[in-house]
Design a protein around this motif. Structure first.
Motif, short mmCIF file in Angstrom:
data_model
loop_
_atom_site.label_atom_id
_atom_site.label_comp_id
_atom_site.label_asym_id
_atom_site.label_seq_id
_atom_site.Cartn_x
_atom_site.Cartn_y
_atom_site.Cartn_z
N TRP A 466 0.83 -1.21 0.00
CA TRP A 466 0.00 0.00 0.00
C TRP A 466 0.87 1.25 0.00
CZ3 TRP A 466 -4.84 1.88 -0.51
CH2 TRP A 466 -5.07 3.17 -0.05
N THR A 467 1.85 1.29 0.86
CA THR A 467 2.71 2.47 0.96
C THR A 467 3.41 2.76 -0.36
OG1 THR A 467 3.07 2.07 3.32
CG2 THR A 467 4.67 3.47 2.20
N ALA A 468 3.86 1.69 -1.03
CA ALA A 468 4.53 1.88 -2.32
C ALA A 468 3.55 2.37 -3.38
CB ALA A 468 5.16 0.56 -2.76
N ALA A 469 2.33 1.87 -3.34
CA ALA A 469 1.35 2.22 -4.37
C ALA A 469 0.94 3.68 -4.28
CB ALA A 469 0.12 1.33 -4.26
N VAL A 470 0.86 4.24 -3.06
CA VAL A 470 0.36 5.61 -2.89
C VAL A 470 1.48 6.61 -2.63
CG1 VAL A 470 -1.83 4.72 -2.00
CG2 VAL A 470 -0.02 5.36 -0.39
N ALA A 471 2.72 6.19 -2.84
CA ALA A 471 3.87 7.05 -2.50
C ALA A 471 3.84 8.38 -3.21
CB ALA A 471 5.16 6.30 -2.79
N MET A 476 -2.77 10.91 2.47
CA MET A 476 -4.05 10.36 2.92
C MET A 476 -3.86 9.73 4.28
SD MET A 476 -5.71 8.58 -0.50
CE MET A 476 -4.32 7.50 -0.82
N ALA A 477 -4.96 9.51 4.97
CA ALA A 477 -4.92 8.79 6.23
C ALA A 477 -4.57 7.33 5.97
CB ALA A 477 -6.26 8.91 6.94
N ASP A 478 -4.25 6.61 7.03
CA ASP A 478 -3.99 5.18 6.88
C ASP A 478 -5.27 4.49 6.42
OD1 ASP A 478 -1.39 5.45 7.73
OD2 ASP A 478 -1.85 5.02 9.84
N PRO A 479 -5.11 3.48 5.56
CA PRO A 479 -6.32 2.82 5.02
C PRO A 479 -7.03 1.97 6.06
CG PRO A 479 -4.34 1.65 4.33
CD PRO A 479 -3.87 2.90 5.03
N LEU A 480 -8.35 1.91 5.92
CA LEU A 480 -9.17 1.00 6.71
C LEU A 480 -9.57 -0.17 5.81
CD1 LEU A 480 -11.54 3.47 8.59
CD2 LEU A 480 -9.48 2.36 9.47
N VAL A 481 -9.45 -1.39 6.33
CA VAL A 481 -9.77 -2.58 5.55
C VAL A 481 -11.10 -3.14 6.05
CG1 VAL A 481 -8.99 -4.84 4.79
CG2 VAL A 481 -7.31 -3.05 5.31
N LEU A 482 -12.06 -3.26 5.15
CA LEU A 482 -13.40 -3.77 5.50
C LEU A 482 -13.80 -4.87 4.52
CD1 LEU A 482 -15.30 -0.41 6.18
CD2 LEU A 482 -14.27 -1.94 7.87
N GLY A 483 -14.83 -5.62 4.88
CA GLY A 483 -15.40 -6.60 3.98
C GLY A 483 -16.44 -5.97 3.07
N TRP A 484 -16.76 -6.67 1.98
CA TRP A 484 -17.72 -6.13 1.01
C TRP A 484 -19.04 -5.77 1.68
CZ3 TRP A 484 -17.51 -5.08 -4.24
CH2 TRP A 484 -18.73 -4.83 -4.87
#
Length: 517
Positions: A466-471, A476-484
């Motif tokens: 994630w860090t590499a993708a949004v570098a 942005m804030a840290d991502p939150l991971v949720l289910g569908w």
């Protein structure tokens, strides 16, 4: 529309309709129908709607499980001169109560499940219409179809072109949906007739046309008219997005043309990698309602064994129908470029959101549109509708850039806009770079950095990836991971961004103004 099925039957249309489950209005009629059988079903339904008390000029509200018989019910109501209002059975009871209060329907057609779920929330829906008809026959406070069946339908009533024909609601991603009223002139004359005009890529008589949609919304009412007029060999109707349930139905009748909700395409994407995938013969995919993301488009185009399959992406609104469209290919899948305005029918301009003065080409602003397909208004919200109209221009509330060649590049909804950043573009990039991410939603919030929410299959996220993708992206804030299923969604599968933001942060305040939501 009240006699659409009769006219198609009289002309000998040989289309066969295959369902993934029986109609709620005809549970004993099976899952395979021809056009004469559907014409008879609409006539019979018109008879029991009239027996329930629906008369010319009355409103008939429909709230039930997702199925194409929403449109059969709507056609039956139109046939007797009533105005059908299609409301998603997935709406919260409080929202249903407000919308039914605005409609004041003579008849409410629903199910015991909808009625009991509302009662659990303290809402008595039967009190909001003169007569309630329960399709399941299980609610003690409602009439049953069995009680009403057997009455002949009155002679068909043809509404004038500019009178209300059908009412549907917007998706409601930012709050309570609006009730959108369309006429024959707008939704049939300006939209369905155009779609039913044969072109080299339109539906052919040899096609199997699959629709995986939200049938409570206005798009399918228009689709019903155009699809029947184009006389495909068969129509395949699917009502859910469970891959294990959809796969055998699709494989039994491999489609050549597919239209589905963006969220449904995402849910069924695992089917594209199966050896005998159900999409191998598709020559044309179609999507509306919401933004598609590049990995999903590429997956379906790659699944087709056709030499040059196409993806037609339309951008529009319930109030206007399609505004622009474009075709995507295996080599060109830039989904943020939504193409040019519909030729000879639609004009658009981009204006400064504060002054409403047109901005130069290449500069972002809010899109305004002129189209003969614009709806008649919002039921119960005349001031809100008037606030989105300006000298014949309709304010879409979408922020975009109009190129020098007339192409439209979508950036965000105005309510979601952030200076120097496109939430939609960030979502595309994340889904493109991180295979594990099924869906990414970037929420802008007032007084804080954008909040990314990601859906993954297993509920985990590689933080280093994630860090590499949004570098190279804005902070942005840290991502939150949720289910569908953890994300609140509309009946069309769109994420209810405002509700999600409020649930996660305690505030629904965004950086945009929301003037045109």
């Amino acid at each position: 529309m009240g006699v659409l099925f009769d006219e198609c039957a009289d002309r000998g249309h040989a289309t066969t309709v295959h369902l993934d489950r029986v109609f709620d209005i005809a549970p004993d009629a099976g899952i395979v129908h021809d056009i004469p059988a559907l014409a008879e079903l609409v006539r019979a339904t018109a008879g029991w709607l009239a027996a329930a008390g629906a008369r010319r000029g009355d409103r008939v509200a429909i709230v039930k499980d997702n199925h194409w018989d929403y449109d059969l019910l709507a056609c039956a109501a139109v046939r007797i001169g009533a105005v059908p209002a299609k409301l998603s059975g997935g709406l919260p009871p409080g929202s249903l109560a407000v919308l039914l209060g605005r409609l004041d329907p003579a008849v409410l057609v629903t199910t015991a499940t909808v009625l009991s779920a509302a009662r659990e929330e303290g809402v008595e829906l039967t009190a909001l219409s003169r007569v309630t008809v329960d399709l399941t026959g299980a609610d003690p406070m409602a009439r049953t179809v069995a009680d009403l069946r057997g009455h002949d339908a009155p002679p068909p009533v043809r509404p004038s072109d500019d009178a209300p024909l059908v009412i549907m609601h917007t998706s409601g991603t930012t709050g309570l949906p609006k009730l959108v009223a369309h006429s024959t002139g707008t939704i049939i004359g300006a939209l369905a007739r155009m779609e039913a005009t044969p072109t080299p890529i339109s539906v052919r008589r040899t096609d199997t046309l699959a629709n995986l949609s939200a049938y409570a919304h206005g798009r399918t009412f228009c689709w019903t008219a155009s699809a029947l007029s184009l006389v495909p060999q068969r129509i395949l109707v699917l009502t859910g997005a469970d891959p294990d349930l959809a796969d055998p139905v699709l494989r039994a009748h491999p489609p050549t043309v597919v239209e589905a909700l963006p969220a449904t395409y995402v849910r069924l994407q695992p089917l594209t990698t199966r050896l005998d995938n159900a999409f191998r013969d598709v020559r044309l995919f179609m999507s509306t309602y919401d933004a598609m993301h590049p990995p999903t488009v590429r997956a379906y185009l790659a699944a087709s064994a056709r030499r040059r399959p196409l993806w037609m992406q339309g951008w529009g609104q319930s109030e206007t129908g399609p505004i622009t469209f474009r075709f995507l290919t295996r080599r060109a899948a830039d989904v943020r470029d939504v193409g040019r305005p519909v030729p000879f029918r639609t004009r658009l301009r981009v204006v400064d959101p504060d002054t409403l003065v047109p901005v130069p080409r290449g500069h972002p602003g809010v899109v305004q549109v002129r189209t003969p397909a614009r709806c008649l208004g919002y039921v119960g919200e005349d001031d809100r509708f008037a606030g989105k109209c300006a000298q014949g221009w309709w304010n879409t509330g979408d922020v975009a850039v109009l190129s020098r060649t007339g192409r439209v590049r979508l950036l965000d909804r105005e309510v979601d806009r952030l200076p120097g950043m496109s939430c939609l573009a960030v979502e595309d990039l994340v889904e493109d770079l991180l295979d594990e991410v099924v869906e990414c939603v970037v929420l802008n919030r007032r007084g804080g950095p954008p909040l990314p929410v990601v859906v993954t299959a297993d509920g985990t996220l590689d933080r280093a990836a994630w860090t590499a993708a949004v570098a190279d992206l804005p902070a942005m804030a840290d991502p939150l991971v949720l289910g569908w299923d953890d994300l609140p969604r509309t009946g069309t599968g769109k994420v209810r961004r405002t509700a999600l933001l409020a649930a996660l942060t305690g505030s629904a305040a965004t950086a945009g103004t929301g003037r045109w939501t």
